[in-house]
Design an enzyme around this catalytic site. Sequence first.
Site, PDB file in Angstrom:
ATOM      1  CE  LYS A 123      21.777 -14.614 -14.087  1.00  0.00           C
ATOM      2  NZ  LYS A 123      22.591 -15.088 -12.946  1.00  0.00           N
TER       3      LYS A 123
ATOM      4  CE1 TYR B 131      27.348 -13.498 -15.054  1.00  0.00           C
ATOM      5  CE2 TYR B 131      26.546 -14.901 -16.828  1.00  0.00           C
ATOM      6  CZ  TYR B 131      26.314 -14.084 -15.748  1.00  0.00           C
ATOM      7  OH  TYR B 131      25.014 -13.835 -15.341  1.00  0.00           O
TER       8      TYR B 131
ATOM      9  CG  HIS C 229      23.251  -9.980 -15.104  1.00  0.00           C
ATOM     10  ND1 HIS C 229      24.430 -10.259 -14.449  1.00  0.00           N
ATOM     11  CD2 HIS C 229      23.440  -8.798 -15.760  1.00  0.00           C
ATOM     12  CE1 HIS C 229      25.306  -9.286 -14.720  1.00  0.00           C
ATOM     13  NE2 HIS C 229      24.725  -8.386 -15.512  1.00  0.00           N
TER      14      HIS C 229
ATOM     15  CD  GLU D 132      27.019  -6.313 -17.004  1.00  0.00           C
ATOM     16  OE1 GLU D 132      27.800  -6.923 -16.247  1.00  0.00           O
ATOM     17  OE2 GLU D 132      25.845  -6.027 -16.684  1.00  0.00           O
TER      18      GLU D 132
HETATM   19  P1  IDP Z   1      25.520 -11.507  -9.135  1.00  0.00           P
HETATM   20  O1  IDP Z   1      24.753 -12.091 -10.314  1.00  0.00           O
HETATM   21  O2  IDP Z   1      24.638 -11.372  -7.925  1.00  0.00           O
HETATM   22  O3  IDP Z   1      26.259 -10.229  -9.491  1.00  0.00           O
HETATM   23  P2  IDP Z   1      28.090 -12.880  -9.257  1.00  0.00           P
HETATM   24  O4  IDP Z   1      28.940 -13.177  -8.082  1.00  0.00           O
HETATM   25  O5  IDP Z   1      28.544 -11.780 -10.188  1.00  0.00           O
HETATM   26  O6  IDP Z   1      26.609 -12.594  -8.721  1.00  0.00           O
HETATM   27  O7  IDP Z   1      27.936 -14.225 -10.080  1.00  0.00           O
HETATM   28  C1  IDP Z   1      27.412 -14.235 -11.392  1.00  0.00           C
HETATM   29  C2  IDP Z   1      26.456 -15.403 -11.513  1.00  0.00           C
HETATM   30  O8  IDP Z   1      27.175 -16.619 -11.377  1.00  0.00           O
HETATM   31  C3  IDP Z   1      25.368 -15.474 -10.435  1.00  0.00           C
HETATM   32  O9  IDP Z   1      24.250 -14.643 -10.675  1.00  0.00           O
HETATM   33  C4  IDP Z   1      25.023 -16.947 -10.468  1.00  0.00           C
HETATM   34  O10 IDP Z   1      24.172 -17.261 -11.564  1.00  0.00           O
HETATM   35  C5  IDP Z   1      26.396 -17.584 -10.693  1.00  0.00           C
HETATM   36  N1  IDP Z   1      27.078 -17.899  -9.417  1.00  0.00           N
HETATM   37  C6  IDP Z   1      27.735 -17.044  -8.597  1.00  0.00           C
HETATM   38  N2  IDP Z   1      28.252 -17.669  -7.519  1.00  0.00           N
HETATM   39  C7  IDP Z   1      27.921 -18.975  -7.665  1.00  0.00           C
HETATM   40  C8  IDP Z   1      28.158 -20.128  -6.876  1.00  0.00           C
HETATM   41  O11 IDP Z   1      28.794 -20.095  -5.802  1.00  0.00           O
HETATM   42  N3  IDP Z   1      27.644 -21.306  -7.345  1.00  0.00           N
HETATM   43  C9  IDP Z   1      26.944 -21.388  -8.511  1.00  0.00           C
HETATM   44  N4  IDP Z   1      26.707 -20.327  -9.292  1.00  0.00           N
HETATM   45  C10 IDP Z   1      27.174 -19.125  -8.881  1.00  0.00           C
HETATM   46 MG    MG Z   2      27.876  -9.926 -10.762  1.00  0.00          MG
END
Ligand code: IDP
Ligand code: MG
Length: 133
Positions: free
Chosen positions: A11, A51, A117, A128
């Site tokens: 990222k 996303y 990611h 993806e």
């Molecule tokens: P992951 O990347 O671990 O699969 P996801 O829940 O799919 O997590 O969320 C995608 C991305 O969105 C995260 O990697 C992070 O960059 C961002 N994100 C997720 N939850 C939050 C939050 O509560 N606050 C700020 N950014 C978040």
């Molecule tokens: Mg995710």
Amino acid sequence: MKAEQTLALIKPDAMEKKLQGKIIDDILSDGFTIKAMKMLQLSREEARRFYAVHQGKEFYEPLVAFMTGGPVIALILEKDHAIEAYRKLMGKTDPREAETGSLRAKYGETTQRNAVHGSDSPENAKKEIAFFF
Ligand code: IDP
Ligand code: MG
């Protein structure tokens, strides 16, 4: 068993801090093979689409802004059980909760700026990979 593939991203926060070499080294040391790799700048529309599952959540718009704030590196990684193995190597979404030694624990800052990611299911890995390659 056939080796599985997953989609990884380095990222913009990690790119900005010049951590891409360290992250790629950790990925290779963990036994993954890099099948494809490219650096690119996501457009706003692309980041929104990538996303889309998070659309409507309070962190969605800031996430899109963050992901378009600089270049990313996309990789296709291959290994037995690659999806689960790479999720484990990444660690939890919040770097402060991520397992010691995981990529997010080592290189992430906050729940948003968490360095990497990884796909979370075979279906999403396929989608993806097609998105980027
Ligand atoms: P992951 O990347 O671990 O699969 P996801 O829940 O799919 O997590 O969320 C995608 C991305 O969105 C995260 O990697 C992070 O960059 C961002 N994100 C997720 N939850 C939050 C939050 O509560 N606050 C700020 N950014 C978040
Ligand atoms: Mg995710």
